[in-house]
Enzyme design. Structure first.
Site, mmCIF file in Angstrom:
data_model
loop_
_atom_site.group_PDB
_atom_site.id
_atom_site.type_symbol
_atom_site.label_atom_id
_atom_site.label_comp_id
_atom_site.label_asym_id
_atom_site.label_seq_id
_atom_site.Cartn_x
_atom_site.Cartn_y
_atom_site.Cartn_z
ATOM 1 N N GLY A 49 0.842 -1.338 0.090
ATOM 2 C CA GLY A 49 -0.138 0.163 0.076
ATOM 3 C C GLY A 49 0.784 1.268 0.079
ATOM 4 O O GLY A 49 2.099 1.237 0.139
ATOM 5 N N CYS A 76 5.364 -6.180 1.769
ATOM 6 C CA CYS A 76 5.520 -4.654 1.396
ATOM 7 C C CYS A 76 5.095 -3.917 2.588
ATOM 8 O O CYS A 76 5.592 -4.058 3.818
ATOM 9 C CB CYS A 76 4.963 -4.352 0.201
ATOM 10 S SG CYS A 76 5.945 -2.706 -0.169
ATOM 11 N N HIS A 162 7.493 -7.814 -3.934
ATOM 12 C CA HIS A 162 6.268 -8.265 -4.256
ATOM 13 C C HIS A 162 6.305 -9.656 -5.170
ATOM 14 O O HIS A 162 6.616 -9.663 -6.303
ATOM 15 C CB HIS A 162 5.814 -7.227 -5.256
ATOM 16 C CG HIS A 162 5.164 -6.103 -4.814
ATOM 17 N ND1 HIS A 162 4.039 -5.772 -4.127
ATOM 18 C CD2 HIS A 162 5.882 -4.779 -4.233
ATOM 19 C CE1 HIS A 162 3.838 -4.678 -3.469
ATOM 20 N NE2 HIS A 162 4.911 -4.127 -3.625
ATOM 21 N N GLU A 164 3.960 -11.029 -6.222
ATOM 22 C CA GLU A 164 2.696 -11.483 -7.020
ATOM 23 C C GLU A 164 2.830 -11.272 -8.523
ATOM 24 O O GLU A 164 2.059 -11.463 -9.544
ATOM 25 C CB GLU A 164 1.300 -10.768 -6.497
ATOM 26 C CG GLU A 164 1.536 -9.453 -6.408
ATOM 27 C CD GLU A 164 2.359 -8.893 -5.239
ATOM 28 O OE1 GLU A 164 1.832 -7.593 -4.788
ATOM 29 O OE2 GLU A 164 2.891 -9.368 -4.513
#
Length: 504
Positions: A49, A76, A162, A164
């Site tokens: 975020g 993160c 990250h 993903e």
């Protein structure tokens, strides 16, 4: 047992959920301040975020977090939040890490099972964990010495990068290791399950109601309409609106395909004059989108009133939602879409969006399972506002005629040369720029046309297509020789980000 992804505003939140689903686990995205039942949660992932955990109004851990006793993966911001809440130190670093970064494993753990000691990951942070909470150990560090992964060996596994995104080379394996080896979950969910579950939900939601659907003939609206049709059958009326902003001959082809091939109830509405009158003199792209969105709704409201409908089906998918900042409270807005951010404030219809949490590639798989013809499922994406966002500046009948012809030539040439299904999306854009040229021995002063072709999977990121020079040459010559009003053709080599796929 479902995997809960807590959204802290990252543009990648739904990518986390999508990777988890692709690995065979059912995932659900929730907001950090949303109350949920924790009895069927098999794992929790805290997303990234834009906030800093030490700011006064920074989002916190969910209220239900203390009731949940299972494993947690913090990514993160999620890593920083857990560290901050448990007594660690998070601060703005002298060195920020963005993009591809090399990390090195410094301690063994199941989350990095069968993964190389040195690997390439995707970082996107200015803050970092300077000191871990008591009881945590470092698993990996970046080349800059920043803590890249850590665990307490009991409940928390934390990643500064990250996993993903595709740029993290072994990211899928890392997420898979967490879910299978650490959480002990079984990969037993797939899109067939999604279809069954969604049809049952729609049956309950729409039982005894008459429903109207916005059918454009594109992949998303087609799959949405067929899915709802499976749930409620004859109570669904599909409405195809010819707003004058469609591709060449589409106003005739779409109704024919959906009536004859799929047997759907369909009515065609000619609203060309209405839309073009409302768009007269408008040049701002956001105003265009909102005008088109509102006129769509007004047309559907009238049709719904005549039909006695209370609900409107739309083919909204997640890339539409996230770019319109409707995915979470802290997600940044990029642009409005006619079927999300472009909706008017006052409506007389309740919106039904069965594909809202799926990406384009997932929607295509759902369509194939539902038996929708390949010619529809593998059709390239087309924006809801149509050519209205591919004519930069004011929209006129003259410009529409020019763009329809040029775009048709581009697409036909890609099909002829075998490049149509090799690219994710290709189209032409008419620019509000005229360029001096020569036709015969006469001076010409005609429009500039931009060709755009991109490669992508889910539409959240895209790279420009490396079309062969001979294909571009063939397209350019055909357009310049046959389309009156175009004097120059250029090719767009911008990627997303920083550009978007559409020009407006």
């Amino acid at each position: 047992m479902k995997v809960i992804v807590v959204d802290y505003g990252s543009q990648y939140t739904q990518l986390i959920a999508r990777v988890i689903r692709e690995l065979g686990y059912y995932s659900q995205v929730v907001q950090y301040d949303e109350e949920i039942d924790t009895s069927e949660i098999g794992a929790v992932v805290l997303s990234g975020g834009p906030a800093s955990v030490y700011e006064e109004n920074a989002p916190k851990l969910p209220k239900w977090f203390d009731r949940y006793k299972g494993k947690v993966l913090g990514i993160c911001y999620g890593m920083q939040l857990v560290s901050h809440e448990l007594g660690g130190i998070v601060e703005r670093g002298e060195v920020a890490e963005y993009g591809r970064t090399e990390i090195e494993l410094v301690d063994a753990d199941l989350i990095f099972s069968q993964i190389e000691d040195k690997q390439t990951v995707w970082m996107s942070h200015g803050d970092h964990v300077k000191k871990l909470p008591m009881g945590f150990r470092v698993l990996a560090k970046s080349k800059d010495g920043i803590i890249a992964a850590a665990t307490d060996d009991k409940r928390f596994w934390l990643l500064q990068f990250h996993p993903e995104v595709r740029h993290t080379v072994r990211g899928r394996e890392i997420i898979g290791n967490f879910l299978s080896k650490i959480c002990g979950l079984s990969a037993n969910w797939n899109l067939e399950d999604f279809i069954k579950q969604k049809i049952e939900e729609l049956k309950i939601q729409l039982s005894g109601k008459k429903v109207i659907a916005a059918l454009s003939g594109g992949v998303d609206s087609s799959v949405a309409c067929v899915l709802v049709h499976r749930a409620i059958g004859g109570n669904l009326l599909n409405v195809f609106v010819d707003h004058g902003l469609l591709r060449k001959n589409e106003e005739n082809e779409v109704p024919r395909v959906f009536k004859q091939m799929l047997g759907l109830n369909l009515v065609k509405i000619d609203a060309r004059e209405l839309f073009l009158e409302k768009l007269k003199g408008v040049t701002d792209p956001e105003r265009k989108r909102k005008i088109i969105g509102e006129q769509f709704i007004r047309v559907f409201e009238k049709q719904a009133q005549d039909y006695g409908a209370t609900h409107l089906v739309q083919g909204t998918i997640y890339s539409d939602v996230i770019e319109s900042a409707h995915s979470g409270k802290r997600t940044a807005a990029i642009k409005s879409h006619h079927n999300v951010g472009g909706l008017p404030e006052r409506m007389n219809l309740e919106i039904v969006e069965p594909l809202r949490n799926l990406f384009k590639d997932e929607v295509r798989i759902v369509g194939e399972i539902l038996g929708i013809p390949r010619s529809i499922i593998h059709r390239q994406p087309f924006p809801g506002p149509g050519l209205g966002v591919r004519i930069v500046g004011e929209i006129t009948q003259e410009k529409l005629a020019i763009l329809k012809e040029a775009d048709s030539i581009f697409i036909d040439t890609l099909k002829e040369t075998g490049w149509y299904e090799k690219t994710w999306q290709a189209f032409a854009v008419l620019l509000p720029v005229r360029s001096v040229g020569v036709r015969g021995d006469q001076r010409a002063y005609d429009y500039v046309l931009a060709l755009r072709s991109v490669d992508s999977v889910e539409g959240m990121t895209a790279d420009w297509s490396r079309l062969p020079h001979e294909v571009l040459d063939l397209v350019s010559r055909r357009i310049l020789n046959t389309v009156k009003g175009i004097g120059r053709v250029v090719y767009d080599i911008s990627s997303k980000p920083p550009a978007t796929i559409e020009w407006e």
